[in-house]
Design a protein around this motif. Structure first.
Motif, PDB file in Angstrom:
ATOM      1  N   SER A 152       1.041  -1.273   0.000  1.00 13.97           N
ATOM      2  CA  SER A 152      -0.101  -0.073   0.013  1.00 13.97           C
ATOM      3  C   SER A 152       0.984   1.381  -0.129  1.00 13.97           C
ATOM      4  CB  SER A 152      -0.880  -0.017   1.153  1.00 13.97           C
ATOM      5  OG  SER A 152      -0.166   0.106   2.403  1.00 13.97           O
ATOM      6  N   GLY A 181      -9.242  -2.420  -4.590  1.00 11.52           N
ATOM      7  CA  GLY A 181      -9.457  -2.211  -3.162  1.00 11.52           C
ATOM      8  C   GLY A 181      -8.866  -3.256  -2.085  1.00 11.52           C
ATOM      9  N   ASN A 184      -6.485  -1.556   0.750  1.00 10.21           N
ATOM     10  CA  ASN A 184      -7.251  -0.455   1.219  1.00 10.21           C
ATOM     11  C   ASN A 184      -7.094   0.819   1.253  1.00 10.21           C
ATOM     12  OD1 ASN A 184      -6.212  -2.491   3.681  1.00 10.21           O
ATOM     13  ND2 ASN A 184      -8.334  -2.300   3.610  1.00 10.21           N
ATOM     14  N   GLU A 186      -9.280   3.193   0.517  1.00  8.01           N
ATOM     15  CA  GLU A 186      -9.938   4.209   1.184  1.00  8.01           C
ATOM     16  C   GLU A 186      -9.394   5.155   2.242  1.00  8.01           C
ATOM     17  OE1 GLU A 186     -10.338   0.151   3.436  1.00  8.01           O
ATOM     18  OE2 GLU A 186     -10.566   1.057   1.390  1.00  8.01           O
ATOM     19  N   LYS A 187      -8.180   4.318   2.675  1.00  7.93           N
ATOM     20  CA  LYS A 187      -7.191   4.940   3.680  1.00  7.93           C
ATOM     21  C   LYS A 187      -6.184   5.821   3.337  1.00  7.93           C
ATOM     22  CE  LYS A 187      -8.045   1.146   7.003  1.00  7.93           C
ATOM     23  NZ  LYS A 187      -7.437   0.128   7.893  1.00  7.93           N
ATOM     24  N   LEU A 228     -18.007   0.821   4.070  1.00  6.40           N
ATOM     25  CA  LEU A 228     -16.926   2.067   3.476  1.00  6.40           C
ATOM     26  C   LEU A 228     -17.554   3.482   3.291  1.00  6.40           C
ATOM     27  CD1 LEU A 228     -14.834  -0.052   0.702  1.00  6.40           C
ATOM     28  CD2 LEU A 228     -14.515   0.125   3.327  1.00  6.40           C
ATOM     29  N   TYR A 231     -16.024   6.758   4.130  1.00  3.62           N
ATOM     30  CA  TYR A 231     -14.749   7.420   3.750  1.00  3.62           C
ATOM     31  C   TYR A 231     -15.042   8.287   2.335  1.00  3.62           C
ATOM     32  CZ  TYR A 231     -12.032   3.803   6.460  1.00  3.62           C
ATOM     33  OH  TYR A 231     -11.374   3.131   7.427  1.00  3.62           O
TER      34      TYR A 231
END
Length: 397
Positions: A152, A181, A184, A186-187, A228, A231
């Motif tokens: 990531s 996805g 992650n 979304e982070k 989710l 986010y």
């Protein structure tokens, strides 16, 4: 201390500027699911003509997203080139034509040396490619992650490098993070400069994955997107991948891995839930030869209005007894969107207590698919067919 405050202010300003590129979820047509590598400038022009003439642009579908397989390598100065046989007039001429129809043009690349289909990608050439895209008049970049490290931190770095290059290109270009996805996003994707990010592997033309080979059905992606919702918001969206509405099991890649097609009840549920979750809406059917049922689903202005609502909140699931699922989304104008979905394979009767909406005694329920308004008190009752979704906009009386 002053330096730290200045840095934080600069980062906040940069994020706000990038968020402004897509304050509502992008809508358009994406080439991959139907056409795969069989694309050319004549096809894109025909799609642009169709979208402009047949109500799609008016309904909000403003983008044509050219997916993988447009590339023709690099010249002696390492400038990326379109395939000269597929795009003999060049990308700038094509972008100019698309723009003349009141539409925008998206293009595709990858954060590695090669794309998913094995064509020239942008890793190591981010600044140069971003400048080229800007000179062509490109409005959107779908940036994939095939052949890239499964880490990531590396993904964040590679996407940020392209986002910065796009920001410095002299043109406003939306960045779609297509990492599936698994790391992650979304982070970190918003901080890396993405206006949207994929939440799952590729969608297939099916309700549910039963072959377990990596394809995702409509309900599989809904299940992934559900937790989710916090986010997403204006300018940074959960991308649930393309709409398979109207493909009828006759698509290209969407027919792989169990993609045998869906019922139109299931297609309507996909449209409903993609709108409730504020996902980008990327059509992928045979738009040049479509049926009226497909048009009915894709051009429903009431469900599109939920997707495009300016408040930008995303639906969350509400716990209720029974097999039906219930989702609420706050809308602008002190309204709510309510979706009731039956994910099971048998009809389900539901008695939904309207206390989930607040303490008001009476509500106006606008059925966005039936285009009818009713008054409701205390409980909404109804029967949902297998895989059906009811959607209402709700106002207090």
């Amino acid at each position: 201390m002053f330096f730290a405050i200045a840095l934080l202010t600069s980062l906040h300003t940069t994020a706000a500027n990038r968020d402004s590129l897509a304050l509502t979820p992008p809508m358009g047509f994406m080439t991959w699911n139907k056409y795969k590598e069989d694309i050319n400038e004549q096809l894109i022009r025909q799609i642009a003509d169709k979208m402009a003439a047949d109500g799609y642009a008016e309904a909000g579908y403003k983008y044509i997203f050219i997916d993988d397989a447009w590339q023709g390598g690099r010249d002696k100065r390492n400038n990326i080139l379109p395939d000269p046989e597929k795009f003999p007039s060049g990308m700038k001429a094509l972008a100019d034509y698309v723009h003349s129809k009141g539409l925008r043009l998206g293009i595709y690349s990858d954060a590695a040396l090669l794309t998913c289909a094995g064509y020239t990608a942008s890793y190591g050439f981010e600044q140069q490619d971003a400048k080229t895209f800007a000179e062509w008049g490109i409005d959107y970049l779908k940036y994939d992650y095939c052949h890239a490290p499964s880490d990531s931190a590396v993904a964040h770095e590679r996407y940020k490098k392209m986002a910065d290059a796009l920001q410095n290109s002299g043109r406003k270009i939306v960045l779609g993070v297509c990492e599936w996805g698994q790391l992650n996003p979304e982070k970190w994707a918003r901080q890396a400069g993405g206006s949207l990010w994929r939440v799952s592997f590729d969608v297939r033309d099916m309700w549910k994955d039963i072959v377990k080979q990596g394809g995702m059905g409509i309900i599989d992606i809904i299940n992934i997107a559900e937790p989710l919702y916090k986010y997403a918001g204006p300018g940074h969206w959960l991308d649930m991948d393309m709409l398979v509405v109207g493909l009828d099991g006759k698509g290209g890649p969407s027919s792989d891995l169990g993609g045998v097609g869906c019922t139109y009840t299931e297609y309507q549920t996909q449209m409903s839930m993609w709108c409730m979750f504020a996902s980008p809406l990327a059509m992928s059917h045979d738009i040049l030869h479509e049926n009226e049922e497909t048009r009915r689903i894709l051009l429903n202005k009431e469900i599109i209005a939920i997707n495009q609502d300016a408040l930008g909140e995303v639906a969350h699931r509400v716990d209720v007894p029974g097999k039906c699922r219930v989702y609420l989304r706050q809308l602008s104008g002190n309204r709510q969107a309510l979706a009731i979905m039956n994910p099971s394979d048998t009809p389900q009767r539901i008695q939904l207590p309207l206390s989930i909406l607040g303490n008001t005694k009476e509500y106006n329920f606008r059925d966005v698919w039936e285009h009818k308004t009713t008054r409701q008190r205390k409980t909404w009752q109804g029967t949902l067919q297998p895989h059906e979704t009811k959607v209402f906009t709700v106002t207090t009386r």
